[in-house]
Enzyme design. Structure first.
Site, PDB file in Angstrom:
ATOM      1  N   ARG A 144      10.691  -6.002  -0.603  1.00 43.52           N
ATOM      2  CA  ARG A 144      10.963  -6.274   0.807  1.00 43.52           C
ATOM      3  C   ARG A 144      11.259  -7.749   1.034  1.00 43.52           C
ATOM      4  O   ARG A 144      12.104  -8.118   1.818  1.00 43.52           O
ATOM      5  CB  ARG A 144       9.754  -5.828   1.630  1.00 43.52           C
ATOM      6  CG  ARG A 144       9.870  -6.101   3.091  1.00 43.52           C
ATOM      7  CD  ARG A 144       8.716  -5.507   3.866  1.00 43.52           C
ATOM      8  NE  ARG A 144       8.893  -4.088   4.114  1.00 43.52           N
ATOM      9  CZ  ARG A 144       7.903  -3.235   4.344  1.00 43.52           C
ATOM     10  NH1 ARG A 144       6.666  -3.655   4.309  1.00 43.52           N
ATOM     11  NH2 ARG A 144       8.139  -1.970   4.578  1.00 43.52           N
ATOM     12  N   TYR A 145      10.528  -8.611   0.337  1.00 40.12           N
ATOM     13  CA  TYR A 145      10.702 -10.057   0.493  1.00 40.12           C
ATOM     14  C   TYR A 145      11.458 -10.600  -0.720  1.00 40.12           C
ATOM     15  O   TYR A 145      11.340 -10.053  -1.818  1.00 40.12           O
ATOM     16  CB  TYR A 145       9.333 -10.733   0.622  1.00 40.12           C
ATOM     17  CG  TYR A 145       8.504 -10.161   1.746  1.00 40.12           C
ATOM     18  CD1 TYR A 145       8.824 -10.442   3.071  1.00 40.12           C
ATOM     19  CD2 TYR A 145       7.440  -9.307   1.478  1.00 40.12           C
ATOM     20  CE1 TYR A 145       8.077  -9.899   4.105  1.00 40.12           C
ATOM     21  CE2 TYR A 145       6.687  -8.757   2.517  1.00 40.12           C
ATOM     22  CZ  TYR A 145       7.012  -9.056   3.825  1.00 40.12           C
ATOM     23  OH  TYR A 145       6.288  -8.520   4.844  1.00 40.12           O
TER      24      TYR A 145
ATOM     25  N   ARG B  45       9.231 -11.570  -4.127  1.00 39.41           N
ATOM     26  CA  ARG B  45       8.091 -10.798  -4.629  1.00 39.41           C
ATOM     27  C   ARG B  45       8.318  -9.294  -4.482  1.00 39.41           C
ATOM     28  O   ARG B  45       9.040  -8.863  -3.581  1.00 39.41           O
ATOM     29  CB  ARG B  45       6.788 -11.208  -3.939  1.00 39.41           C
ATOM     30  CG  ARG B  45       6.815 -11.200  -2.444  1.00 39.41           C
ATOM     31  CD  ARG B  45       5.694 -12.108  -1.912  1.00 39.41           C
ATOM     32  NE  ARG B  45       5.583 -12.053  -0.456  1.00 39.41           N
ATOM     33  CZ  ARG B  45       6.284 -12.827   0.360  1.00 39.41           C
ATOM     34  NH1 ARG B  45       7.175 -13.671  -0.123  1.00 39.41           N
ATOM     35  NH2 ARG B  45       6.120 -12.746   1.663  1.00 39.41           N
TER      36      ARG B  45
ATOM     37  N   CYS C 294      -7.737   6.460  -6.109  1.00 42.94           N
ATOM     38  CA  CYS C 294      -8.713   5.415  -5.787  1.00 42.94           C
ATOM     39  C   CYS C 294     -10.100   5.976  -6.065  1.00 42.94           C
ATOM     40  O   CYS C 294     -10.338   7.160  -5.817  1.00 42.94           O
ATOM     41  CB  CYS C 294      -8.641   5.036  -4.310  1.00 42.94           C
ATOM     42  SG  CYS C 294      -7.158   4.136  -3.888  1.00 42.94           S
TER      43      CYS C 294
ATOM     44  N   CYS D 108     -11.147   5.118   1.288  1.00 49.86           N
ATOM     45  CA  CYS D 108     -11.624   4.395   2.474  1.00 49.86           C
ATOM     46  C   CYS D 108     -11.027   5.071   3.710  1.00 49.86           C
ATOM     47  O   CYS D 108      -9.816   5.279   3.775  1.00 49.86           O
ATOM     48  CB  CYS D 108     -11.180   2.937   2.413  1.00 49.86           C
ATOM     49  SG  CYS D 108     -11.431   2.194   0.791  1.00 49.86           S
TER      50      CYS D 108
ATOM     51  N   CYS E 172      -7.849   3.618   5.360  1.00 51.15           N
ATOM     52  CA  CYS E 172      -6.749   3.268   4.449  1.00 51.15           C
ATOM     53  C   CYS E 172      -5.373   3.380   5.120  1.00 51.15           C
ATOM     54  O   CYS E 172      -5.072   4.359   5.796  1.00 51.15           O
ATOM     55  CB  CYS E 172      -6.799   4.193   3.241  1.00 51.15           C
ATOM     56  SG  CYS E 172      -5.488   3.864   2.062  1.00 51.15           S
TER      57      CYS E 172
ATOM     58  N   ARG F  45      -2.729   3.842   3.506  1.00 51.31           N
ATOM     59  CA  ARG F  45      -1.910   4.811   2.758  1.00 51.31           C
ATOM     60  C   ARG F  45      -2.559   6.189   2.723  1.00 51.31           C
ATOM     61  O   ARG F  45      -2.426   6.929   1.750  1.00 51.31           O
ATOM     62  CB  ARG F  45      -1.642   4.279   1.349  1.00 51.31           C
ATOM     63  CG  ARG F  45      -0.883   2.965   1.399  1.00 51.31           C
ATOM     64  CD  ARG F  45      -0.390   2.468   0.047  1.00 51.31           C
ATOM     65  NE  ARG F  45       0.318   1.213   0.259  1.00 51.31           N
ATOM     66  CZ  ARG F  45       0.054   0.083  -0.405  1.00 51.31           C
ATOM     67  NH1 ARG F  45      -0.881   0.061  -1.319  1.00 51.31           N
ATOM     68  NH2 ARG F  45       0.727  -1.010  -0.134  1.00 51.31           N
TER      69      ARG F  45
ATOM     70  N   ASP G  53      -4.408  -1.417  10.683  1.00 51.63           N
ATOM     71  CA  ASP G  53      -3.056  -0.924  10.972  1.00 51.63           C
ATOM     72  C   ASP G  53      -3.092   0.334  11.842  1.00 51.63           C
ATOM     73  O   ASP G  53      -4.086   1.052  11.890  1.00 51.63           O
ATOM     74  CB  ASP G  53      -2.325  -0.596   9.661  1.00 51.63           C
ATOM     75  CG  ASP G  53      -2.005  -1.846   8.863  1.00 51.63           C
ATOM     76  OD1 ASP G  53      -1.808  -2.911   9.479  1.00 51.63           O
ATOM     77  OD2 ASP G  53      -1.957  -1.758   7.619  1.00 51.63           O
TER      78      ASP G  53
ATOM     79  N   ASP H  75      -0.382  -6.991  10.401  1.00 48.49           N
ATOM     80  CA  ASP H  75       0.764  -6.589   9.589  1.00 48.49           C
ATOM     81  C   ASP H  75       1.666  -5.794  10.537  1.00 48.49           C
ATOM     82  O   ASP H  75       1.287  -4.704  10.986  1.00 48.49           O
ATOM     83  CB  ASP H  75       0.282  -5.714   8.416  1.00 48.49           C
ATOM     84  CG  ASP H  75       1.039  -6.017   7.154  1.00 48.49           C
ATOM     85  OD1 ASP H  75       2.125  -6.618   7.249  1.00 48.49           O
ATOM     86  OD2 ASP H  75       0.547  -5.647   6.065  1.00 48.49           O
TER      87      ASP H  75
ATOM     88  N   LYS I 173       3.505 -10.105   7.995  1.00 43.83           N
ATOM     89  CA  LYS I 173       2.216 -10.525   8.561  1.00 43.83           C
ATOM     90  C   LYS I 173       2.402 -11.656   9.562  1.00 43.83           C
ATOM     91  O   LYS I 173       3.148 -12.598   9.304  1.00 43.83           O
ATOM     92  CB  LYS I 173       1.288 -11.013   7.445  1.00 43.83           C
ATOM     93  CG  LYS I 173       0.892  -9.941   6.475  1.00 43.83           C
ATOM     94  CD  LYS I 173      -0.027 -10.506   5.414  1.00 43.83           C
ATOM     95  CE  LYS I 173      -0.205  -9.511   4.281  1.00 43.83           C
ATOM     96  NZ  LYS I 173       1.011  -9.284   3.501  1.00 43.83           N
TER      97      LYS I 173
HETATM   98  S1  SF4 Z   1      -7.930   1.027   1.263  1.00 44.59           S
HETATM   99 FE1  SF4 Z   1      -6.775   2.812   0.491  1.00 44.59          FE
HETATM  100  S2  SF4 Z   1      -5.658   2.059  -1.292  1.00 44.59           S
HETATM  101 FE2  SF4 Z   1      -7.286   0.582  -0.850  1.00 44.59          FE
HETATM  102  S3  SF4 Z   1      -9.004   1.240  -2.142  1.00 44.59           S
HETATM  103 FE3  SF4 Z   1      -9.289   2.174  -0.136  1.00 44.59          FE
HETATM  104  S4  SF4 Z   1      -8.341   4.186  -0.309  1.00 44.59           S
HETATM  105 FE4  SF4 Z   1      -7.586   2.961  -2.020  1.00 44.59          FE
END
Ligand code: SF4
Length: 436
Positions: free
Chosen positions: A151-152, A155, A164, A168, A171, A173, A332, A369, A376
């Protein structure tokens, strides 16, 4: 998209004797398999005191024994029938995975426990699912080859897996959790490396996921050594929550490998001081001693760390274990996380409550973000109350006002003289009534 799915991953694991298994294992089964032992795990993990220390210190044991079902969780946590029904409803949409280590940090008697809120599903994840977006940062549209986001200009982001150790609840994603567990195969990784080889402006590669440290050290080394053979790649950054949710992963083998391919930076994700334990401190210490600087990127979460006190305790704790508080993210706009999101003003007030009251090294940059890949944007309290070409009126952390001369133009004697004359004339006409 072509991936190695969980079954293939397990096969690879068997061959390499080092890859993690899929998410199907339950606590019950492993307990039955485990020989009885009087050897206790660490003192602060009473609910797992039956686990032999050699298992507790083995990161692969934790992966095999992730808590992924309501029944598994109910062995450790008192859950009413209604709570269990709700949990099942949420898990069918957004799976659960908690390492025994991370669960051991939860106060089982406190429904408001900050670690519990990050790991145990809440009914609001589906009840408020009408709010937010599956891919708020528009990451999916930016892949130049599968798994590589460019995207940038200088990087790229390599996404090696969607696995994972702990999922979380906040998350970004979450949308990936339905895909059942994959890691990029060697062909896909070679395609990513090839793209980077051909794009000489790429000087910074971020390896993320999922959590890339879920790969075996051997497979990770294949990726990192491939990157190191590309002259224009200056730095490699790894994004991983292992130091927080399964610090046993940061073992000597991994650290020795990382130290061979520096400069490598690791960005991790502590959100609450309760996550800073002797084990996580030791993991960060091992990384730092291996030449891998560790930064923290926390996410501002309602009821978890949304106060000056919680953030200050977290950042002080991080500095003590040699981890630099780097970013504090506004959560987010992700579908299924609305109950954890805070007003933007909360973050600004937290920074205001920290800046000046503690050392600058302990104050993270609060960022949003932006949606649709806008990047950001840092936000901070407004300390400039007035500004002219000649001077600024600034407010300090105590609310006191200060006048600050604003230098302009090249420093010559006549400029300085004229500047002083202009300033004196203006001050005579309208003197400021502020402190100095
Ligand atoms: S925030 Fe999402 S990508 Fe990061 S460790 Fe937790 S579950 Fe995995």
């Amino acid at each position: 998209m072509k991936h190695l799915h969980t079954a293939a991953l397990q096969e690879d694991a068997r061959l390499a004797e080092e890859e993690p298994p899929g998410a199907g294992a339950s606590m019950v089964k492993e307990e039955e398999d485990e020989p009885p032992s009087t050897k206790l795990a660490l003192d602060h993990q009473p609910i797992f005191s039956h686990v032999p220390a050699e298992n507790w210190n083995d990161w692969k044991w934790h992966l095999r024994n992730r808590i992924v079902t309501v029944e598994g969780l109910a062995q450790y946590m008192l859950l009413s029938a209604k709570e269990q029904r709700h949990l099942k409803m949420v898990i069918s949409k957004y799976p659960m995975s908690i390492t025994p280590y991370y669960l051991s940090l939860v106060d089982m008697h406190d429904p408001e426990d900050p670690v519990r809120k990050q790991a145990v599903p809440a009914i609001e994840e589906v009840a408020l699912a009408g709010i937010g977006f599956d891919d708020p940062l528009a990451e999916e549209g930016c892949s130049v080859v599968p798994g590589l986001v460019h995207r940038y200009p200088d990087r790229v982001l390599m996404v090696l897996t969607d696995l994972c150790p702990t999922l979380c609840r906040h998350c970004t994603r979450k949308r990936e959790w339905h895909h059942g567990g994959w890691v990029r195969n060697p062909g896909e990784i070679e395609a990513m490396l090839d793209y980077i080889r051909r794009n000489k402006n790429v000087r910074d590669v971020i390896i993320s996921g999922g959590d890339p440290l879920i790969l075996s050290t051997r497979r990770l080394e294949q990726v990192i050594s491939g990157l190191r053979r590309i002259d224009h790649v200056e730095i490699i950054r790894i994004g991983s929550r292992f130091p927080v949710v399964l610090p046993q992963r940061i073992d000597d083998e991994l650290c020795d490998m990382l130290s061979d391919y520096g400069p490598i930076w690791l960005n991790t994700h502590f959100n609450h001081v309760n996550e800073i334990t002797p084990e996580s401190a030791s993991a960060c210490d091992r990384l730092v001693r291996s030449g891998v600087p560790v930064n923290n990127q926390s996410v501002l979460l309602r009821g978890v760390n949304d106060s000056v006190k919680a953030q200050t305790e977290l950042c002080h704790g991080l500095l003590k274990i040699k981890v630099r508080p780097y970013y504090l993210y506004q959560c987010d706009e992700v579908r299924g996380t609305e109950h954890l999101r805070t007003p933007v003003e909360t973050g600004i007030k937290i920074i205001e409550g920290m800046r000046g009251h503690t050392s600058g090294l302990g104050v993270p940059t609060f960022v949003i973000d932006l949606p649709q890949g806008g990047g950001k944007v840092p936000l901070q309290p407004d300390y400039v109350l007035a500004q002219t070409e000649e001077k600024l009126i600034l407010r300090n952390y105590e609310g006191r006002l200060f006048r600050y001369r604003n230098p302009s133009g090249p420093r010559t004697r006549s400029n300085a003289h004229n500047g002083r004359k202009r300033a004196a004339a203006k001050q005579k006409a309208a003197p400021f009534t502020v402190g100095s």
